[in-house]
Design an enzyme around this catalytic site. Structure first.
Site, PDB file in Angstrom:
ATOM      1  CE1 TYR A 108      82.896 -51.776 -15.482  1.00  0.00           C
ATOM      2  CE2 TYR A 108      80.683 -52.067 -16.352  1.00  0.00           C
ATOM      3  CZ  TYR A 108      81.787 -51.267 -16.136  1.00  0.00           C
ATOM      4  OH  TYR A 108      81.784 -49.953 -16.568  1.00  0.00           O
ATOM      5  CB  SER A 160      78.074 -49.020 -15.953  1.00  0.00           C
ATOM      6  OG  SER A 160      77.974 -49.670 -17.207  1.00  0.00           O
TER       7      SER A 160
HETATM    8  P1  NAD Z   1      89.767 -45.592 -18.115  1.00  0.00           P
HETATM    9  O1  NAD Z   1      90.450 -46.919 -18.105  1.00  0.00           O
HETATM   10  O2  NAD Z   1      89.975 -44.648 -19.247  1.00  0.00           O
HETATM   11  O3  NAD Z   1      90.071 -44.800 -16.761  1.00  0.00           O
HETATM   12  C1  NAD Z   1      90.061 -45.443 -15.529  1.00  0.00           C
HETATM   13  C2  NAD Z   1      90.746 -44.561 -14.525  1.00  0.00           C
HETATM   14  O4  NAD Z   1      90.738 -45.246 -13.267  1.00  0.00           O
HETATM   15  C3  NAD Z   1      92.205 -44.276 -14.862  1.00  0.00           C
HETATM   16  O5  NAD Z   1      92.544 -42.979 -14.443  1.00  0.00           O
HETATM   17  C4  NAD Z   1      92.954 -45.324 -14.015  1.00  0.00           C
HETATM   18  O6  NAD Z   1      94.285 -44.957 -13.732  1.00  0.00           O
HETATM   19  C5  NAD Z   1      92.087 -45.322 -12.786  1.00  0.00           C
HETATM   20  N1  NAD Z   1      92.237 -46.512 -11.966  1.00  0.00           N
HETATM   21  C6  NAD Z   1      92.112 -47.808 -12.329  1.00  0.00           C
HETATM   22  N2  NAD Z   1      92.377 -48.620 -11.281  1.00  0.00           N
HETATM   23  C7  NAD Z   1      92.666 -47.803 -10.238  1.00  0.00           C
HETATM   24  C8  NAD Z   1      93.033 -48.037  -8.878  1.00  0.00           C
HETATM   25  N3  NAD Z   1      93.177 -49.275  -8.382  1.00  0.00           N
HETATM   26  N4  NAD Z   1      93.264 -46.969  -8.079  1.00  0.00           N
HETATM   27  C9  NAD Z   1      93.157 -45.703  -8.571  1.00  0.00           C
HETATM   28  N5  NAD Z   1      92.820 -45.430  -9.843  1.00  0.00           N
HETATM   29  C10 NAD Z   1      92.580 -46.468 -10.658  1.00  0.00           C
HETATM   30  O7  NAD Z   1      88.216 -45.965 -17.952  1.00  0.00           O
HETATM   31  P2  NAD Z   1      86.874 -45.134 -18.226  1.00  0.00           P
HETATM   32  O8  NAD Z   1      86.192 -45.774 -19.369  1.00  0.00           O
HETATM   33  O9  NAD Z   1      87.115 -43.684 -18.225  1.00  0.00           O
HETATM   34  O10 NAD Z   1      86.039 -45.559 -16.932  1.00  0.00           O
HETATM   35  C11 NAD Z   1      85.792 -44.679 -15.863  1.00  0.00           C
HETATM   36  C12 NAD Z   1      84.552 -45.178 -15.113  1.00  0.00           C
HETATM   37  O11 NAD Z   1      83.431 -45.137 -15.993  1.00  0.00           O
HETATM   38  C13 NAD Z   1      84.672 -46.626 -14.621  1.00  0.00           C
HETATM   39  O12 NAD Z   1      84.053 -46.746 -13.354  1.00  0.00           O
HETATM   40  C14 NAD Z   1      83.871 -47.395 -15.666  1.00  0.00           C
HETATM   41  O13 NAD Z   1      83.351 -48.575 -15.141  1.00  0.00           O
HETATM   42  C15 NAD Z   1      82.785 -46.388 -15.975  1.00  0.00           C
HETATM   43  N6  NAD Z   1      82.115 -46.600 -17.250  1.00  0.00           N
HETATM   44  C16 NAD Z   1      82.799 -46.581 -18.421  1.00  0.00           C
HETATM   45  C17 NAD Z   1      82.110 -46.770 -19.605  1.00  0.00           C
HETATM   46  C18 NAD Z   1      82.782 -46.723 -20.948  1.00  0.00           C
HETATM   47  O14 NAD Z   1      82.128 -47.069 -21.946  1.00  0.00           O
HETATM   48  N7  NAD Z   1      84.026 -46.323 -21.047  1.00  0.00           N
HETATM   49  C19 NAD Z   1      80.732 -46.986 -19.588  1.00  0.00           C
HETATM   50  C20 NAD Z   1      80.070 -47.011 -18.370  1.00  0.00           C
HETATM   51  C21 NAD Z   1      80.774 -46.807 -17.200  1.00  0.00           C
END
Ligand code: NAD
Length: 260
Positions: A155, A142
């Site tokens: 985080y 991130s």
């Molecule tokens: P999201 O909530 O849309 O998706 C998260 C996914 O992880 C889902 O499929 C969920 O079911 C799964 N998950 C959660 N806990 C779990 C567990 N214990 N076991 C197995 N699966 C699990 O989130 P996102 O925004 O797509 O985030 C995905 C990654 O990207 C994360 O690591 C997040 O930190 C990172 N990220 C997101 C952003 C953003 O702005 N959305 C920015 C930077 C980094």
């Protein structure tokens, strides 16, 4: 380009992971999906990705909060599709509170899913990759792996840890045909971020559009969200031969967030 390779994408039932899984599938990789959600919805997603991309798609619903859960996902991928060539460590959760008010149980959960699961997945997938002389590990860190924000202690700590673990993995695999890089996205409009938009809207009395603009305005100079499709394209590039010497990098895709 990735025909004959097997890609495991953690947390791919939603958001960024789904975007990356789709991009890898379109590049020809067989897929192992993982993540939570309604069983019928996930099965529909699995079959539609398989027919859309013309690849094999498996699903394993392991909870990645435990070492056993992560290990069972990797073993399932090996048994079902023959090995793990590409590992996208993407699953993650967020919790927002000041350090003094941060529930200890939430700290433990964020560290387990966002950091320890990356270690366990890498640990379990590496022997097969090294034996085959080819592998790609892409850790979804991130902007918060590079800089901090208030109220995100767990985080930010986990994502900085992911960037460090990425470097160690790159050093330990250098010259083996395996690479490891981290992608550091800025704001992407996924369910994880929509929750923060909703909280902002409630706190400031804003409508959804105004809350989204406020969220972007505070951090992301482009004023636009990064998309899962853009992140998917970067992940595919990191899996290409052109990226064979790119390893140990932490790559921002963040609308200039971390340029400030
Ligand atoms: P999201 O909530 O849309 O998706 C998260 C996914 O992880 C889902 O499929 C969920 O079911 C799964 N998950 C959660 N806990 C779990 C567990 N214990 N076991 C197995 N699966 C699990 O989130 P996102 O925004 O797509 O985030 C995905 C990654 O990207 C994360 O690591 C997040 O930190 C990172 N990220 C997101 C952003 C953003 O702005 N959305 C920015 C930077 C980094």
């Amino acid at each position: 380009m990735l025909k004959g390779k097997v890609a495991v994408v953690t947390g791919s039932t939603s958001g960024i992971g789904l975007g990356i899984a789709r991009a890898l599938g379109q590049a020809g990789a067989d897929l192992v999906l993982n993540g939570f959600g309604d069983a019928a919805t996930i099965e529909a997603l699995r079959t539609s990705l398989a027919s859309e991309c013309g690849v094999r798609v498996a699903y394993h619903g392991a909870d990645l909060a435990t070492a056993d859960g992560v290990e069972s996902l990797i073993r399932h991928a090996e048994a079902a599709l023959g090995g793990v060539d590409v590992l996208i460590n993407n699953a993650g959760i967020q919790y927002v509170a000041s350090i003094e008010e941060f529930p200890v149980e939430r700290w433990d959960a964020v560290l387990a899913i966002n950091l320890s699961a990356v270690f366990h997945g890498t640990r379990c997938a590496l022997p097969g990759m090294k034996a085959r002389g080819w592998g790609r590990i892409v850790n979804i860190a991130s902007a918060h792996g590079l800089v901090a924000s208030v109220q995100k202690a767990a985080y930010v700590a986990a994502k900085h840890g992911v960037v460090g673990l990425t470097k160690v993995t790159a050093l330990e695999t250098a010259g083996t045909g395996v690479t490891c890089n981290a992608i550091c996205p800025g704001w992407v409009l996924t369910p994880l971020v929509q929750k923060q938009v909703d909280a902002l809207a409630a706190a400031k009395g804003l409508d959804d559009a105004a809350a989204r603009a406020d969220l972007l305005g505070a951090k992301q100079p482009s004023g636009q969200f990064v998309t899962p499709e853009q992140l998917g394209a970067l992940a595919v590039f990191l899996c290409s031969d052109a990226a064979a010497q790119m390893t140990g990098a932490a790559l921002p895709m963040d609308g200039a967030w971390t340029a400030q």
